[in-house]
Design a protein around this motif. Structure first.
Motif, mmCIF file in Angstrom:
data_model
loop_
_atom_site.group_PDB
_atom_site.id
_atom_site.type_symbol
_atom_site.label_atom_id
_atom_site.label_comp_id
_atom_site.label_asym_id
_atom_site.label_seq_id
_atom_site.Cartn_x
_atom_site.Cartn_y
_atom_site.Cartn_z
ATOM 1 N N GLU A 1 3.792 -1.264 3.583
ATOM 2 C CA GLU A 1 3.506 0.104 3.234
ATOM 3 C C GLU A 1 4.598 1.207 3.238
ATOM 4 O O GLU A 1 5.417 0.931 4.014
ATOM 5 N N ASP B 1 5.041 -0.710 8.088
ATOM 6 C CA ASP B 1 4.928 0.661 7.320
ATOM 7 C C ASP B 1 6.278 1.419 7.246
ATOM 8 O O ASP B 1 6.582 1.821 8.582
ATOM 9 N N ARG C 1 0.905 5.155 0.635
ATOM 10 C CA ARG C 1 0.369 6.231 1.242
ATOM 11 C C ARG C 1 0.804 7.475 0.756
ATOM 12 O O ARG C 1 2.064 7.790 1.073
ATOM 13 N N THR D 1 0.918 -1.129 -0.083
ATOM 14 C CA THR D 1 0.030 0.163 -0.101
ATOM 15 C C THR D 1 0.834 1.071 -0.081
ATOM 16 O O THR D 1 1.764 1.561 0.776
ATOM 17 N N HIS E 1 -3.176 5.718 -1.056
ATOM 18 C CA HIS E 1 -3.871 5.630 0.168
ATOM 19 C C HIS E 1 -3.129 7.033 0.700
ATOM 20 O O HIS E 1 -2.249 7.591 0.242
ATOM 21 N N ILE E 2 -3.508 7.428 2.113
ATOM 22 C CA ILE E 2 -3.129 8.588 2.736
ATOM 23 C C ILE E 2 -2.557 8.403 4.029
ATOM 24 O O ILE E 2 -2.963 7.484 4.861
ATOM 25 N N ASP E 3 -1.383 9.234 4.055
ATOM 26 C CA ASP E 3 -0.751 9.250 5.419
ATOM 27 C C ASP E 3 -1.117 10.488 6.013
ATOM 28 O O ASP E 3 -0.760 11.663 5.279
ATOM 29 N N GLU F 1 5.117 5.556 2.719
ATOM 30 C CA GLU F 1 4.563 6.742 2.799
ATOM 31 C C GLU F 1 5.287 8.049 2.181
ATOM 32 O O GLU F 1 5.767 8.790 2.925
ATOM 33 N N ASN G 1 -8.926 4.360 3.870
ATOM 34 C CA ASN G 1 -7.639 4.549 3.040
ATOM 35 C C ASN G 1 -6.842 5.293 3.839
ATOM 36 O O ASN G 1 -5.740 5.788 3.434
ATOM 37 N N ILE G 2 -7.219 6.049 5.107
ATOM 38 C CA ILE G 2 -6.430 7.224 5.738
ATOM 39 C C ILE G 2 -5.810 6.522 7.070
ATOM 40 O O ILE G 2 -6.327 5.600 7.639
ATOM 41 N N SER G 3 -4.585 6.618 7.130
ATOM 42 C CA SER G 3 -3.787 6.283 8.480
ATOM 43 C C SER G 3 -3.300 7.552 9.047
ATOM 44 O O SER G 3 -2.824 8.464 8.338
ATOM 45 N N THR H 1 -5.876 9.467 -5.192
ATOM 46 C CA THR H 1 -6.806 8.491 -4.866
ATOM 47 C C THR H 1 -7.424 7.633 -6.008
ATOM 48 O O THR H 1 -7.287 6.463 -5.988
#
Ligand SMILES: *Cc1c(COP(=O)(O)O)cnc(C)c1O
Length: 419
Positions: A260, A217, A50, A48, A71-73, A262, A92-94, A66
């Motif tokens: 993951e 991650d 982010r 993934t 996805h989003i950090d 980011e 989708n957000i962490s 998106t």
């Protein structure tokens, strides 16, 4: 001399004509190219990517990424709300944050993922949501960043839980019956690729220790050269040993860990050009005399040179073509001595003239590499200059406004005057 990256001179002129300067112009093509490179990061059991949205949080960028499958950090509760407002699905957000928001419960209910970044945060999560699952951000004890200020690992960094306190993480997790499902490490921006790979392998030792972990991650921090002579990280090269380490773990333990990453800088750095206008050309006399280009922009749009001695390409677009050059210092429009773009590479206090095309007042001056931590992190509204506009150069070559220029009324709107 540096050259334009994503715009032609004609497009730069059109951009000023349409929306004025200073103006950030993002390239949809460049955004897509970088997203695809990130999505090709070597991985053994799934990936993934982010986008670290703090690099540049405009909704047009969030939506585009998106749609491309990123996805989003998020680094704050407000960033999470911003991503949700832009239509990013909560799942989708962490969130990995220095400050746990007061409204955290609302975000958790919406379905975001959370990485506890301190023992106190883990304790609070446990109190709020006993029996549930979350991630934990560790400081792996080793860091790497382009400068001391961008290094966010090691004993001099406050980010994440110090790796030797893993037993305390276990104690808190046991107390609240929490499942630690994710381990997160992010060691800094502009990392040395070798250190990055070493930390990644060290992070797998933490995965070995926490048996419920299914995702590792590794954060962002991939160095990107903005100047033509600076190196950029090759994700294929740094990702390969990491992929092998994941495979090794699976061979030993049967655990197939999801990866993951980011990236912020990697996705954004070279996707945006800051289009400015030379307002004035001034010179000082004597043996140390200098020529200065004064812009209608500066630390109000791009703070990185003053903050980190960051080097950004500067391209003068003269009204009519010329081969003449001149050594210039390029200054911003703020009444602040530190508002200079041409700083020495190692010291934001030092000045380093650049050889540029000879400039006259009214010429366009384009600052390249202005995508990450420029619009998002500037000395906004200093000297009461309104926040600059942002535009997107779309894939069919048209320019679309994605953020209007701020007005003075908007700067003043929250002031409370008694009389
Ligand atoms: C800032 C940040 C990133 C992105 O860092 P870059 O150097 O821009 O790639 C990723 N993860 C976390 C937790 C961050 O704080």
């Amino acid at each position: 001399m540096e050259t334009l990256r994503n715009l032609t001179t004609v497009q730069a002129r059109e951009a000023r004509e349409a929306f004025g300067t200073p103006l950030y112009v993002y390239s949809a093509n460049a955004l897509e190219t970088q997203a695809k490179r990130a999505l090709a990061f070597p991985n053994a059991f799934g990936l993934t990517v982010r986008y670290a949205m703090k690099a540049s949080p405009n909704a047009a960028i969030l939506k585009r990424f998106t749609a491309l499958g990123l996805h989003i950090d998020a680094s704050s509760g407000f960033e999470v709300r911003r991503a949700l407002t832009a239509g990013v699905p909560a799942g989708n957000i962490s969130l990995s944050t220095q400050e746990m928001p007061e409204f955290f419960a609302e975000l958790h209910a919406a379905g975001i993922k959370f990485n506890a970044c301190s023992l106190a945060q883990l304790e609070r999560f446990g109190q709020l949501f006993p029996g549930q699952a979350c991630g934990v951000r560790f400081n792996p004890g080793l860091g790497s960043g382009g400068t001391g200020k961008t290094n966010v690992g090691g004993p001099h960094s406050s980010f994440g839980i110090w790796h030797e306190w893993a037993d305390q993480v276990e104690t808190i997790a046991a107390k609240y019956e929490l499942t630690i499902e994710r381990i997160h490490t992010h060691i800094g921006s502009g990392s040395d690729p070798e250190v990055w790979a070493r930390v990644s392998v060290m992070s797998l030792d933490l995965v070995r220790r926490f048996k419920d972990v299914t995702t590792l991650d590794l954060g962002g921090g991939f160095k990107v050269g903005r100047m033509a002579d600076e190196q950029s990280t090759d994700l294929q090269v740094i990702g390969q040993p990491v992929k092998e380490a994941f495979e090794q773990l699976a061979a030993e333990t049967g655990r197939k860990i999801h990866l993951e990453i980011e990236p912020g800088t990697f996705l954004l750095a070279n996707t945006c050009s800051l289009v400015a206008t030379a307002q004035d050309i001034v010179s000082t006399g004597g043996p140390d005399g200098r020529e200065f280009i004064k812009l209608d922009s500066g630390m109000t749009e791009i703070l990185r040179p003053s903050l980190y001695a960051a080097q950004h390409p500067i391209v003068v677009i003269p009204a009519s073509e010329t081969t003449e050059t001149e050594d210039y210092l390029v200054a911003g429009h703020c009444c602040e001595s530190g508002d200079v773009l041409t700083v020495g590479a190692d010291d934001p206090e030092s000045l380093q003239p650049r050889t540029l095309t000879k400039a006259a007042p009214g010429d366009l001056v384009v600052i390249e590499g202005a995508g990450a931590y420029c619009s998002a992190m500037s000395a906004k509204n200093y000297n009461s200059f309104p926040e600059a506009a942002e535009a997107m150069l779309t894939q069919d070559g048209t320019l679309k406004l994605i953020r209007r220029r701020q007005t003075l009324e908007q700067i003043l709107q929250n002031e409370v005057c008694e009389d």
